[in-house]
Design an enzyme around this catalytic site. Sequence first.
Site, mmCIF file in Angstrom:
data_model
loop_
_atom_site.group_PDB
_atom_site.id
_atom_site.type_symbol
_atom_site.label_atom_id
_atom_site.label_comp_id
_atom_site.label_asym_id
_atom_site.label_seq_id
_atom_site.Cartn_x
_atom_site.Cartn_y
_atom_site.Cartn_z
ATOM 1 N N ASP A 61 0.871 -1.179 0.000
ATOM 2 C CA ASP A 61 0.000 0.000 0.000
ATOM 3 C C ASP A 61 0.905 1.226 0.000
ATOM 4 O OD1 ASP A 61 -1.649 2.149 0.564
ATOM 5 O OD2 ASP A 61 -2.826 1.089 2.065
ATOM 6 N N ASN A 88 3.578 2.057 -10.919
ATOM 7 C CA ASN A 88 2.353 2.224 -11.700
ATOM 8 C C ASN A 88 1.161 2.704 -10.872
ATOM 9 O OD1 ASN A 88 0.272 1.402 -13.938
ATOM 10 N ND2 ASN A 88 -0.334 0.267 -12.110
ATOM 11 N N TYR A 165 -3.811 16.072 -9.853
ATOM 12 C CA TYR A 165 -3.308 14.957 -10.667
ATOM 13 C C TYR A 165 -2.127 15.394 -11.526
ATOM 14 C CZ TYR A 165 -3.214 10.929 -13.792
ATOM 15 O OH TYR A 165 -2.812 9.814 -14.517
ATOM 16 N N LYS A 169 1.945 14.135 -11.347
ATOM 17 C CA LYS A 169 2.740 13.515 -12.413
ATOM 18 C C LYS A 169 3.948 14.392 -12.770
ATOM 19 C CE LYS A 169 0.239 9.790 -12.809
ATOM 20 N NZ LYS A 169 0.765 8.484 -12.383
ATOM 21 N N THR A 200 -9.791 2.771 -18.278
ATOM 22 C CA THR A 200 -9.652 1.985 -17.038
ATOM 23 C C THR A 200 -10.634 2.557 -16.026
ATOM 24 O OG1 THR A 200 -8.009 3.510 -16.117
ATOM 25 C CG2 THR A 200 -7.150 1.649 -17.411
HETATM 26 P P1 NAP Z 1 -6.740 1.889 -12.292
HETATM 27 O O1 NAP Z 1 -7.338 0.851 -13.161
HETATM 28 O O2 NAP Z 1 -7.607 2.684 -11.385
HETATM 29 O O3 NAP Z 1 -5.570 1.200 -11.452
HETATM 30 C C1 NAP Z 1 -4.882 1.895 -10.457
HETATM 31 C C2 NAP Z 1 -4.125 0.882 -9.611
HETATM 32 O O4 NAP Z 1 -3.421 1.590 -8.573
HETATM 33 C C3 NAP Z 1 -5.048 -0.113 -8.890
HETATM 34 O O5 NAP Z 1 -4.442 -1.382 -8.837
HETATM 35 C C4 NAP Z 1 -5.140 0.476 -7.499
HETATM 36 O O6 NAP Z 1 -5.449 -0.454 -6.486
HETATM 37 C C5 NAP Z 1 -3.719 0.972 -7.343
HETATM 38 N N1 NAP Z 1 -3.578 1.893 -6.211
HETATM 39 C C6 NAP Z 1 -4.180 3.072 -5.996
HETATM 40 N N2 NAP Z 1 -3.814 3.587 -4.813
HETATM 41 C C7 NAP Z 1 -2.947 2.693 -4.269
HETATM 42 C C8 NAP Z 1 -2.222 2.642 -3.050
HETATM 43 N N3 NAP Z 1 -2.310 3.604 -2.124
HETATM 44 N N4 NAP Z 1 -1.419 1.576 -2.838
HETATM 45 C C9 NAP Z 1 -1.328 0.585 -3.735
HETATM 46 N N5 NAP Z 1 -1.995 0.559 -4.902
HETATM 47 C C10 NAP Z 1 -2.801 1.608 -5.149
HETATM 48 O O7 NAP Z 1 -5.972 3.002 -13.151
HETATM 49 P P2 NAP Z 1 -4.987 2.905 -14.417
HETATM 50 O O8 NAP Z 1 -5.550 3.801 -15.453
HETATM 51 O O9 NAP Z 1 -4.653 1.511 -14.746
HETATM 52 O O10 NAP Z 1 -3.721 3.674 -13.804
HETATM 53 C C11 NAP Z 1 -2.427 3.098 -13.664
HETATM 54 C C12 NAP Z 1 -1.406 4.225 -13.742
HETATM 55 O O11 NAP Z 1 -1.408 4.777 -15.063
HETATM 56 C C13 NAP Z 1 -1.672 5.381 -12.782
HETATM 57 O O12 NAP Z 1 -0.465 5.835 -12.223
HETATM 58 C C14 NAP Z 1 -2.253 6.457 -13.699
HETATM 59 O O13 NAP Z 1 -2.061 7.755 -13.189
HETATM 60 C C15 NAP Z 1 -1.453 6.193 -14.950
HETATM 61 N N6 NAP Z 1 -2.019 6.741 -16.172
HETATM 62 C C16 NAP Z 1 -3.213 6.291 -16.642
HETATM 63 C C17 NAP Z 1 -3.715 6.805 -17.836
HETATM 64 C C18 NAP Z 1 -5.015 6.331 -18.427
HETATM 65 O O14 NAP Z 1 -5.402 6.855 -19.477
HETATM 66 N N7 NAP Z 1 -5.700 5.368 -17.803
HETATM 67 C C19 NAP Z 1 -3.002 7.802 -18.537
HETATM 68 C C20 NAP Z 1 -1.800 8.244 -18.026
HETATM 69 C C21 NAP Z 1 -1.306 7.699 -16.859
HETATM 70 P P3 NAP Z 1 -6.968 -0.678 -5.935
HETATM 71 O O15 NAP Z 1 -7.621 -1.664 -6.859
HETATM 72 O O16 NAP Z 1 -6.733 -1.198 -4.551
HETATM 73 O O17 NAP Z 1 -7.646 0.670 -5.952
#
Ligand code: NAP
Length: 239
Positions: A61, A88, A165, A169, A200
């Site tokens: 966490d 990530n 946010y 980043k 996502t």
């Molecule tokens: P997501 O599906 O919401 O996944 C986020 C992950 O982070 C989940 O496994 C979540 O766990 C975990 N998490 C959140 N807070 C946490 C904590 N305190 N400790 C441990 N794990 C934690 O989102 P995603 O889109 O795949 O995002 C992954 C990364 O990509 C993020 O850093 C996001 O900012 C980045 N990103 C995403 C996009 C996009 O278009 N989706 C674009 C640019 C960057 P839980 O299931 O427990 O909540």
Amino acid sequence: MTDKRIALVTGANKGIGLEIARQLAQAGVEVLLGSRDAGRARAAVDDLKGQGLKVRAMALDLNDQASIMAAAMAIKTENGRLDILVNNAGVFEATDGPPSKASLEAVRKVLETNFIGSLAVTQAMLPLLQAAPSARIVNVSSSLGSLTLNGDPTSSYYSAQFIGYNASKAALNMLTVQLNEELRGTRVIVNSVSPGFVKTDLTGYGTMTPTEGARLPVKYALEGEESGLFVEPGGPTPW
Ligand code: NAP
């Protein structure tokens, strides 16, 4: 030849993180799936093990320093080193927004997880990465963290004003820049990689699937000698 590398992916129970874990494991890397929730970790591990992939759950966490230190200790005891760290895990808050309106609580929460949490994991894992023959850190960033694009009215990112946010980043990118300087001349590479716009739970919509979004972070986790870069699927991103 079997790839004997060991990777830790934070937030690997769903979304882009799960697909990064899958693709790294498909490349032969042993993957530790960082997850803050044991039940969700089990589901992800079962999914990947069902495909015959070598993965393990790792309780982690980002908001709990004790869990970060316990994960580092477990990796030290079981493996003695770490070859790949993918920072990530991340959050987005609905009450984030432009500087004049964003909820301070939301901004604190996003910075605490996306920046402080990733910094804490990096600090804890660094001795293990330095114990590897060569190591790579991928900071999963976002083009929304680009100071240049936030100030460019012609950029497609310009209208996405989320002070929490985007600052989280930009701060993560500062970690890439400073760590790259600190590690210059060592065998540890660190880059900021934007996955693209991925559908996502975090976004709710997007033009790419998590499988597609995982590709660039995985590429930088596995190959390339350059360090201190900020890239997105189309090429380099301005800082
Ligand atoms: P997501 O599906 O919401 O996944 C986020 C992950 O982070 C989940 O496994 C979540 O766990 C975990 N998490 C959140 N807070 C946490 C904590 N305190 N400790 C441990 N794990 C934690 O989102 P995603 O889109 O795949 O995002 C992954 C990364 O990509 C993020 O850093 C996001 O900012 C980045 N990103 C995403 C996009 C996009 O278009 N989706 C674009 C640019 C960057 P839980 O299931 O427990 O909540």
